[in-house]
Design a protein around this motif. Sequence first.
Motif, PDB file in Angstrom:
ATOM      1  N   ILE A   1       0.832  -1.213   0.000  1.00 43.79           N
ATOM      2  CA  ILE A   1       0.000   0.000   0.000  1.00 43.79           C
ATOM      3  C   ILE A   1       0.862   1.258   0.000  1.00 43.79           C
ATOM      4  N   GLU A   2       2.160   1.116  -0.336  1.00 45.92           N
ATOM      5  CA  GLU A   2       3.037   2.288  -0.316  1.00 45.92           C
ATOM      6  C   GLU A   2       2.695   3.241  -1.455  1.00 45.92           C
ATOM      7  N   MET A   3       3.096   4.491  -1.264  1.00 45.59           N
ATOM      8  CA  MET A   3       2.874   5.548  -2.243  1.00 45.59           C
ATOM      9  C   MET A   3       1.389   5.720  -2.573  1.00 45.59           C
ATOM     10  N   THR A   4       0.576   5.652  -1.507  1.00 46.27           N
ATOM     11  CA  THR A   4      -0.844   5.989  -1.581  1.00 46.27           C
ATOM     12  C   THR A   4      -1.075   7.048  -0.505  1.00 46.27           C
ATOM     13  N   ASP A   5      -2.309   7.464  -0.336  1.00 46.19           N
ATOM     14  CA  ASP A   5      -2.648   8.367   0.760  1.00 46.19           C
ATOM     15  C   ASP A   5      -3.422   7.631   1.847  1.00 46.19           C
ATOM     16  N   ILE A   6      -3.227   6.305   1.928  1.00 50.16           N
ATOM     17  CA  ILE A   6      -3.814   5.528   3.015  1.00 50.16           C
ATOM     18  C   ILE A   6      -3.042   5.880   4.279  1.00 50.16           C
ATOM     19  N   GLU A   7      -3.773   6.314   5.303  1.00 50.92           N
ATOM     20  CA  GLU A   7      -3.124   6.785   6.520  1.00 50.92           C
ATOM     21  C   GLU A   7      -3.621   6.025   7.736  1.00 50.92           C
ATOM     22  N   GLY A   8      -3.259   6.501   8.904  1.00 53.75           N
ATOM     23  CA  GLY A   8      -3.648   5.818  10.133  1.00 53.75           C
ATOM     24  C   GLY A   8      -2.593   4.806  10.512  1.00 53.75           C
ATOM     25  N   SER A   9      -3.047   3.624  10.873  1.00 54.50           N
ATOM     26  CA  SER A   9      -2.103   2.590  11.276  1.00 54.50           C
ATOM     27  C   SER A   9      -2.574   1.228  10.802  1.00 54.50           C
ATOM     28  N   ALA A  10      -1.644   0.280  10.829  1.00 56.00           N
ATOM     29  CA  ALA A  10      -1.972  -1.095  10.438  1.00 56.00           C
ATOM     30  C   ALA A  10      -2.849  -1.709  11.520  1.00 56.00           C
ATOM     31  N   PRO A  11      -4.038  -2.164  11.166  1.00 52.68           N
ATOM     32  CA  PRO A  11      -4.914  -2.780  12.174  1.00 52.68           C
ATOM     33  C   PRO A  11      -4.283  -4.041  12.754  1.00 52.68           C
ATOM     34  N   LYS A  12      -4.568  -4.297  14.020  1.00 55.09           N
ATOM     35  CA  LYS A  12      -4.067  -5.500  14.685  1.00 55.09           C
ATOM     36  C   LYS A  12      -4.450  -6.744  13.883  1.00 55.09           C
ATOM     37  N   GLU A  13      -5.650  -6.744  13.318  1.00 58.00           N
ATOM     38  CA  GLU A  13      -6.130  -7.901  12.560  1.00 58.00           C
ATOM     39  C   GLU A  13      -5.250  -8.191  11.346  1.00 58.00           C
ATOM     40  N   VAL A  14      -4.689  -7.146  10.743  1.00 56.00           N
ATOM     41  CA  VAL A  14      -3.787  -7.314   9.604  1.00 56.00           C
ATOM     42  C   VAL A  14      -2.419  -7.762  10.094  1.00 56.00           C
ATOM     43  N   CYS A  15      -1.951  -7.173  11.187  1.00 57.28           N
ATOM     44  CA  CYS A  15      -0.660  -7.578  11.746  1.00 57.28           C
ATOM     45  C   CYS A  15      -0.684  -9.037  12.192  1.00 57.28           C
ATOM     46  N   ASP A  16      -1.831  -9.495  12.674  1.00 62.47           N
ATOM     47  CA  ASP A  16      -1.939 -10.911  13.054  1.00 62.47           C
ATOM     48  C   ASP A  16      -1.707 -11.815  11.852  1.00 62.47           C
ATOM     49  N   LEU A  17      -2.129 -11.368  10.672  1.00 64.35           N
ATOM     50  CA  LEU A  17      -1.897 -12.158   9.448  1.00 64.35           C
ATOM     51  C   LEU A  17      -0.411 -12.243   9.143  1.00 64.35           C
ATOM     52  N   THR A  18       0.333 -11.179   9.427  1.00 64.04           N
ATOM     53  CA  THR A  18       1.764 -11.208   9.119  1.00 64.04           C
ATOM     54  C   THR A  18       2.449 -12.276   9.952  1.00 64.04           C
ATOM     55  N   GLU A  19       1.998 -12.450  11.174  1.00 65.26           N
ATOM     56  CA  GLU A  19       2.578 -13.493  12.011  1.00 65.26           C
ATOM     57  C   GLU A  19       2.200 -14.871  11.503  1.00 65.26           C
ATOM     58  N   LYS A  20       0.992 -14.991  10.984  1.00 59.37           N
ATOM     59  CA  LYS A  20       0.499 -16.291  10.519  1.00 59.37           C
ATOM     60  C   LYS A  20       1.068 -16.674   9.155  1.00 59.37           C
ATOM     61  N   ASN A  21       1.022 -15.742   8.198  1.00 58.78           N
ATOM     62  CA  ASN A  21       1.306 -16.081   6.803  1.00 58.78           C
ATOM     63  C   ASN A  21       2.574 -15.468   6.227  1.00 58.78           C
ATOM     64  N   LEU A  22       2.978 -14.335   6.743  1.00 57.22           N
ATOM     65  CA  LEU A  22       3.942 -13.533   6.010  1.00 57.22           C
ATOM     66  C   LEU A  22       5.364 -13.598   6.541  1.00 57.22           C
ATOM     67  N   PHE A  23       5.573 -14.279   7.620  1.00 59.42           N
ATOM     68  CA  PHE A  23       6.886 -14.212   8.247  1.00 59.42           C
ATOM     69  C   PHE A  23       7.790 -15.390   7.927  1.00 59.42           C
TER      70      PHE A  23
END
Length: 165
Positions: free
Chosen positions: A97-119
Amino acid sequence: SMNYFTGGIPENIGALKSLESFSMWENEDLTGHIPDSLYDLTMLEDLHLFRNSFSGSISTQIGRLTKLKTLTLAENNFTGTLPTELGLCQDLEFLRIEMTDIEGSAPKEVCDLTEKNLFSDDRDKEYFKADCLEDNVTMVAFFVCDCCSSCCDHDTNVCTILNRQ
């Protein structure tokens, strides 16, 4: 990809119920919002919309795409925040999602996926890339992300791969 398409994603895209992959990238003249009917494509595994001129926010309906493995929205004019419903996409392995104007923070629910699938060690080291590099002047990141693998500066587009274990 790079077909010099113009206009937007057709409103009736959702009629393609068995579609598993949808790629429209590097078409600067592709504009508009993601139509709600795209979220009817519940068989979709790969959605590539990077390097276009799409705008609007990412709908909470993104959570309906439960088979989604790859989501690339980078280099567009998207706004708003990353919906927590993205965490319903339990197979998600790659998010840009880089180089967009999406702001705020990464939701915990998305970060949980990184631990499950992305690491896993064999994955692309840029599996979750966002504008989370602190600005050199303000020392504040445009997008706060505790689980991103790669962070970019929102203004300069300079990116760095993080070494998170």
